[in-house]
Design a protein around this motif. Structure first.
Motif, PDB file in Angstrom:
ATOM      1  N   ASP A  64       0.494  -1.161   0.035  1.00 52.75           N
ATOM      2  CA  ASP A  64      -0.179  -0.431  -0.255  1.00 52.75           C
ATOM      3  C   ASP A  64       0.595   1.052   0.114  1.00 52.75           C
ATOM      4  O   ASP A  64       2.167   1.150   0.886  1.00 52.75           O
TER       5      ASP A  64
ATOM      6  N   ARG B  16       0.243   3.801   1.427  1.00 48.88           N
ATOM      7  CA  ARG B  16       0.245   4.791   2.571  1.00 48.88           C
ATOM      8  C   ARG B  16       1.784   4.186   3.705  1.00 48.88           C
ATOM      9  O   ARG B  16       2.219   4.940   4.230  1.00 48.88           O
ATOM     10  N   PHE B  17       2.332   2.874   2.696  1.00 47.13           N
ATOM     11  CA  PHE B  17       3.114   2.976   4.052  1.00 47.13           C
ATOM     12  C   PHE B  17       4.814   2.325   3.009  1.00 47.13           C
ATOM     13  O   PHE B  17       4.799   2.268   2.098  1.00 47.13           O
ATOM     14  N   ARG B  18       5.574   2.384   3.716  1.00 46.93           N
ATOM     15  CA  ARG B  18       7.040   2.028   3.060  1.00 46.93           C
ATOM     16  C   ARG B  18       7.594   0.782   2.603  1.00 46.93           C
ATOM     17  O   ARG B  18       8.839   0.802   2.316  1.00 46.93           O
ATOM     18  N   ALA B  19       7.506  -0.356   3.861  1.00 46.95           N
ATOM     19  CA  ALA B  19       7.528  -1.366   3.613  1.00 46.95           C
ATOM     20  C   ALA B  19       5.990  -2.153   3.393  1.00 46.95           C
ATOM     21  O   ALA B  19       5.130  -1.512   3.726  1.00 46.95           O
ATOM     22  N   PRO B  20       6.200  -3.466   2.994  1.00 44.37           N
ATOM     23  CA  PRO B  20       5.131  -4.066   3.231  1.00 44.37           C
ATOM     24  C   PRO B  20       4.546  -4.781   3.947  1.00 44.37           C
ATOM     25  O   PRO B  20       5.602  -4.464   5.556  1.00 44.37           O
ATOM     26  N   VAL B  21       3.595  -4.680   4.392  1.00 42.94           N
ATOM     27  CA  VAL B  21       2.873  -4.926   5.815  1.00 42.94           C
ATOM     28  C   VAL B  21       2.316  -6.727   5.818  1.00 42.94           C
ATOM     29  O   VAL B  21       2.057  -6.714   4.327  1.00 42.94           O
TER      30      VAL B  21
END
Lengths: 373, 214
Positions: B201, B203-208
């Motif tokens: 996403d 909105r995130f700098r890394a995978p969730v």
């Protein structure tokens, strides 16, 4: 106003970063995982602590921590952040047992020519672990201090009790942030910024009161900081949640006795553990990578379900989304703040309400002084 | 034409109605939505659920639930389950301008938009929507309650677990398996199977990652 114990250099100097890394992250108990990350046999988790790659591995239910460095040519043994596989180095298939001892090197051991005695002495460097409730700590010192020297009995009891109710499902992410880890910790100790920086994003049912804090021992120049007990460095706060909405899923999970409260536990040195409305946990870990780089790990878990909860994934995702909306505001602000350290021509100032930040700074300096003594 | 009630008055309803009108398979009797903000679709009466249940018989009229991918497709799933449990037969709707291989079965509350291509041997779960211009490859599997936005490509033999969501332009390489609940919220290509549920996403700098204890 109060005079801070840190100057700009404490947040930006590579030399101070190394000093701090040795005194804090290679000496103290550091939170590295939660048990659900290592639930099954051969589950592992990797991360870097104080510059050292570490792997935590579950073997038949026992969680151990090792340097994630093969004894052969120092390759990385486990290469993903999470996974399930034995301790076998992918480079040449050196295989280590549950205790990190070299088991075999190759189907034809003669190609390595190790004597039985040589082989018996080859093992991965192991670090001591401690498990409190669902929390997994490691200590990288060769002579780790007792856990009780860092966290007092009440803290350990609360952590054990509360996190034993943590569900085994969780959502996790991490951010590489361009600011010093202490900036992140000081930010969470600063209640005033919530009503300013987060006035639009923080729910208004959190009643965060700000007032001039109790005097800190660190304000007294006659106090020997080195003798401030380490256990005092971990602090707890409790905020009442006025008229927080009762959500449908709350009835599906266990409710802790802190329902209606936002409880935050700042585990020294680098953890913000939050228990929200007695039904969920949010954990932020500020893992230092460099003087101006921090890996901020963020995870959310709920309390254990007591009824079928097929849409748990939605609750976890939405919880993380709302947390990250607030955190992104922090990150944007703190990264700009860190850049300003490089060029500022004056020092930091703290208001009277910021004594908790002063206490944190004193605790860091105390550990540096103790490590040097 | 078979009489049909559509549950949900929103922008997705417009797309469904657009395809239904072209194909003359269903006669839409009205749109059902309890929300105070719901507005009627031109030329169609708007009912509350109570009104619809009083006026129409589930033995004579079919239902279709038009809700989007909100809350990881659970809004649509919840309404679908409620309507089904109330005894309504649930339709599947496919645009006549979709290209669907013979033998591909469309299950309840699935929606196949125009210019979608579904190749032979593909398998779709109930309540999954595939929007305009996307392709589901040969032998590919789409779990239940998934949402595939416009112009996606799911390669041959790829498999998406239930409740997955793909944003416009996502490419899933052949043979890749996405665990249930995986949500790819930005146009990108996924070439390897993640070991756990993945959220990508902007909105995130890394995978969730979502670690679900099954």
């Amino acid at each position: 106003m109060i005079r801070p114990l840190f100057n700009v250099g404490h947040y930006s100097s590579a030399q101070w970063f190394e000093t701090e890394s040795d005194a804090l992250f290679k000496r103290l108990w550091i939170l590295v995982a939660i048990k659900p990350m290592l639930a099954k046999h051969l589950d592992y988790r990797t991360l870097t602590i104080a510059g050292v790659p570490v792997v935590l591995q579950n073997n038949s239910g026992v969680i151990r921590a090792f340097a994630n460095i093969c004894r052969h040519r120092m390759a990385q043994i486990q290469t993903a952040e999470f996974g399930n596989r034995p301790l076998v180095c992918p480079y040449h298939h050196w295989c280590y047992d549950a205790e990190g001892k070299l088991q075999h090197t190759h189907k034809d051991p003669s190609i390595f020519g190790l004597s039985p005695e040589e082989k018996d002495n080859i093992r991965l460097h192991e670090y001591k672990t401690a498990i409190v409730g669902s929390l997994v700590f490691i200590n990288m010192s060769d002579q780790p201090m007792p856990l009780e020297q860092q966290f007092d009995e009440d803290t350990l009891s609360l952590l054990a009790s509360a996190t034993s109710h943590m569900d085994s499902s969780f959502v996790y992410t991490k951010y590489n942030c361009a600011f010093n880890w202490k900036i992140g910790m000081e930010n969470i100790k600063d209640g005033l910024h919530v009503q300013c920086l987060h006035k639009a994003s923080f729910p208004d049912y959190f009643d965060i009161a700000v007032s001039a804090g109790a005097a800190s021992p660190a304000q007294d120049s006659t106090v020997d900081l080195q003798h401030i007990p380490l256990t005092q460095a971990t602090t707890m706060g409790d905020t009442v949640m006025h008229n927080a909405p009762d959500l449908e899923w709350h009835t599906l999970v266990e409710q802790l006795d802190c329902k209606g409260h936002y409880r935050s536990i700042h585990l020294f040195p680098n953890v913000n553990l939050m228990i929200v409305d007695g039904t969920s946990f949010a954990i932020q870990i500020y893992n230092p990578l460099a003087a101006n780089q921090t890996e901020m790990q963020m995870l959310v878990a709920l309390t254990k379900p007591k009824d079928p909860f097929p849409h748990k994934a939605v609750v976890l995702w939405e919880h993380l989304l709302s947390d990250m909306a607030v955190l992104q505001e922090d990150i944007d602000c703190l990264e700009a703040l860190q850049r300003n350290f490089e060029v500022a021509q004056h020092e930091i100032m703290h208001g009277d309400y910021e004594t908790s930040i002063l206490d944190f700074q004193a605790a860091c300096l105390a550990q540096v002084a103790q490590a040097a003594s | 034409m078979k009489p049909l009630l559509i549950f949900g008055a929103n922008r997705h309803t417009e797309r469904v109605l657009h395809e239904i009108k072209r194909d003359a398979v269903y006669e839409v009797m009205g749109v059902v939505d309890d929300s105070p903000q719901a507005t009627a679709m031109p030329g169609l009466p708007l009912y509350t659920r109570a009104q619809a249940l009083a006026q129409f018989s589930s033995a004579e009229v079919m239902a279709f639930i038009a809700e989007g991918e909100d809350f990881l497709n659970q809004t649509r799933l919840g309404l679908y389950m409620a309507i089904k449990q109330a005894g309504w037969a649930i339709a599947a709707i496919a645009s006549s301008r979709a290209d669907i291989a013979d033998g591909v079965r469309l299950r309840e509350n699935s929606f196949i938009d125009s210019d979608v291509r579904i190749l032979r041997g593909a398998n779709l779960g109930a309540n999954s929507w595939i929007m305009r211009g996307s392709e589901l490859g040969a032998g590919a599997k789409l779990g239940s309650s998934c949402w595939v936005s416009a112009n996606c490509s799911i390669g041959d033999g790829a498999s998406l677990g239930k409740n997955c969501t793909l944003a416009s332009g996502v490419v899933i390489a052949p043979g890749v398996t996405l665990p249930a609940w995986s949500t790819i919220n930005q146009a990108m290509t996924i070439t390897s199977s993640p070991s756990t549920t993945l959220f990508l996403d902007p909105r995130f700098r890394a995978p969730v990652t979502l670690h679900l204890d099954h």
